[in-house]
Design an enzyme around this catalytic site. Structure first.
Site, PDB file in Angstrom:
ATOM      1  N   LYS A 136       4.157   0.843   4.415  1.00 37.42           N
ATOM      2  CA  LYS A 136       3.219  -0.676   4.967  1.00 37.42           C
ATOM      3  C   LYS A 136       4.062  -1.646   4.976  1.00 37.42           C
ATOM      4  CE  LYS A 136       0.204  -0.140   1.466  1.00 37.42           C
ATOM      5  NZ  LYS A 136      -1.208   0.371   1.068  1.00 37.42           N
ATOM      6  N   TYR A 178       8.529 -32.827  -8.522  1.00 42.54           N
ATOM      7  CA  TYR A 178       7.771 -32.848  -7.925  1.00 42.54           C
ATOM      8  C   TYR A 178       6.405 -33.049  -9.208  1.00 42.54           C
ATOM      9  CZ  TYR A 178       9.261 -32.726  -2.969  1.00 42.54           C
ATOM     10  OH  TYR A 178       9.900 -32.892  -1.753  1.00 42.54           O
TER      11      TYR A 178
HETATM   12  C1  LIG Z   1      -1.052   1.556  -0.059  1.00 41.85           C
HETATM   13  C2  LIG Z   1      -1.910   2.619  -0.395  1.00 41.85           C
HETATM   14  C3  LIG Z   1      -0.836   3.327  -1.661  1.00 41.85           C
HETATM   15  C4  LIG Z   1       0.114   3.386  -2.574  1.00 41.85           C
HETATM   16  O1  LIG Z   1       0.117   2.152  -3.521  1.00 41.85           O
HETATM   17  P1  LIG Z   1       0.476   2.326  -4.574  1.00 41.85           P
HETATM   18  O2  LIG Z   1      -0.529   1.567  -5.773  1.00 41.85           O
HETATM   19  O3  LIG Z   1       1.984   1.124  -4.110  1.00 41.85           O
HETATM   20  O4  LIG Z   1       1.306   3.365  -4.697  1.00 41.85           O
HETATM   21  C5  LIG Z   1      -1.966   4.587  -1.419  1.00 41.85           C
HETATM   22  N1  LIG Z   1      -2.863   4.781  -0.091  1.00 41.85           N
HETATM   23  C6  LIG Z   1      -3.567   3.974   0.523  1.00 41.85           C
HETATM   24  C7  LIG Z   1      -4.881   4.267   0.632  1.00 41.85           C
HETATM   25  C8  LIG Z   1      -2.976   2.951   0.004  1.00 41.85           C
HETATM   26  O5  LIG Z   1      -3.495   2.043   0.874  1.00 41.85           O
END
Ligand SMILES: *Cc1c(COP(=O)(O)O)cnc(C)c1O
Length: 357
Positions: free
Chosen positions: A34, A255
């Site tokens: 994702k 800055y």
């Molecule tokens: C993003 C996600 C993961 C992965 O989590 P990590 O901490 O990056 O390993 C697993 N299960 C779900 C439902 C997620 O949304």
């Protein structure tokens, strides 16, 4: 050309995927890609992850990108669909849905025969205390019994709220609820492990594990480094020295003139800033690495530039500076920034050039 570059190390990604295989040898691996593979760029990452069993994404658009690139593994939409009209595409492109509320069940049932005919599983989400998505106990038991009776193949899915924390009381409660539902709905496949849970609780791997951050070589834990976890950073984020300045004690930099030199210093200006996704606010002192040596970032981060201390360091114009990567870990930059590696990786901007390492 301005040098601000994101290098992706596909071998490191494969190494980390193999670490998951070692830790969860009997489970299938749903690689979480994702948010553009946690900011790494989905195309280069999919190529390195081609031996994974499946992919996990947050929305249909992300799933379709995977199909357009030609990958045929199962894909799970971890929040399911957001409107009924997405079901048609889900079925056509063979994408599996999480269901976490009644309306999603209705959308699914309206397309029951086609969904089942495509061999798609339904991921039924248990809300065991994180209180974002899912059906609670006991409702979920009825939902699963009904889906099974209608001919659906189900996976019981759950997500830990504190898998990164030792001894959080909710961990035990979430585990117990998951095991209770799994037993009440037996036989049923199960999936409850993200990276932290994969690394901590091998007994909970079940049928599908869902690694995200560990694949990219960043740590899910505040108190364990990637070295301790035997993971390799996948992203190296670099820029170049574009100017060199000598400043005298009492002179200010950048800055707001927030940094005032207390002695004469040699500064390098580096072509990176928050316009590239490098964070601006550092509650703690931040560092970069030059040829393996860490040195301080000086003054405020601007949109396109930062200043670093190169007093006593050989860093002529054009020197490559590592913002994060294998020497200066993204986890350590995140700590200085008051956040987690996940956020820094995901919010990379489109400006840096992307290359394979
Ligand atoms: C993003 C996600 C993961 C992965 O989590 P990590 O901490 O990056 O390993 C697993 N299960 C779900 C439902 C997620 O949304």
């Amino acid at each position: 050309m301005r040098q601000a570059t994101v290098y992706i190390d596909q071998e490191a990604l494969q190494y980390n995927l193999n670490r998951v295989k070692q830790l969860a040898p009997t489970a299938k691996i749903v690689s979480m890609v994702k948010a553009n593979a946690y900011g790494h760029g989905v195309e280069a990452c999919l190529a390195a992850l081609s031996s994974t069993d499946a992919f996990g994404v947050a929305c249909l658009e992300e799933a379709l990108e995977i199909r357009e690139l030609g990958y045929e593994q199962p894909i799970t939409l971890i929040e399911g669909i957001f409107s009924g009209d997405e079901m048609q595409i889900v079925i056509e492109k063979k994408i599996e849905c999480v269901v976490h509320h009644q309306q999603q069940l209705d959308w699914l049932r309206a397309h029951k025969d086609a969904y089942i005919a495509q061999g798609l599983k339904v991921w039924v989400k248990l809300n065991s205390g994180m209180n974002r998505l899912g059906f609670k106990v006991p409702e979920i038991i009825d939902v699963i019994h009904q889906l099974k009776a209608e001919g659906f193949t189900c996976v019981l899915a759950m997500h830990f709220a504190n898998a990164d924390a030792d001894n959080h009381p909710l961990n035990e409660q979430q585990k117990n609820q998951f095991l209770h539902v799994k037993e009440a709905c037996a036989p049923i496949m199960g999936s409850c492990c993200n990276s932290a849970a994969i690394l901590k609780w091998p007994e909970l791997n079940f049928d599908f594990v869902r690694p995200g951050i560990m694949l990219y070589g960043a740590t899910p834990f505040a108190d364990k480094s990637v070295e301790e976890l035997d993971l390799k950073p996948v992203m190296t984020f670099t820029a170049e020295v574009i100017a060199l300045n000598t400043i005298q004690a009492g002179e200010a930099v950048g800055y707001g003139s927030t940094f005032v030199a207390d002695k004469d210093m040699y500064l390098a200006i580096v072509s990176i800033g928050y316009g590239d996704g490098y964070p601006r606010a550092f509650p703690k002192q931040n560092y970069v690495a030059i040829n393996g040596q860490q040195t301080r970032v000086i003054g405020r981060v601007a949109m396109d530039m930062i200043a670093i201390d190169v007093t006593g360091i050989d860093a002529p114009l054009g020197t490559e500076v590592e913002l994060w990567g294998k020497e200066r870990l993204v986890d350590d930059v995140a700590e200085a920034n008051g956040t987690i590696g996940y956020e820094l990786l995901c919010r990379m901007s489109a400006r840096p050039v992307r290359k394979l390492a």
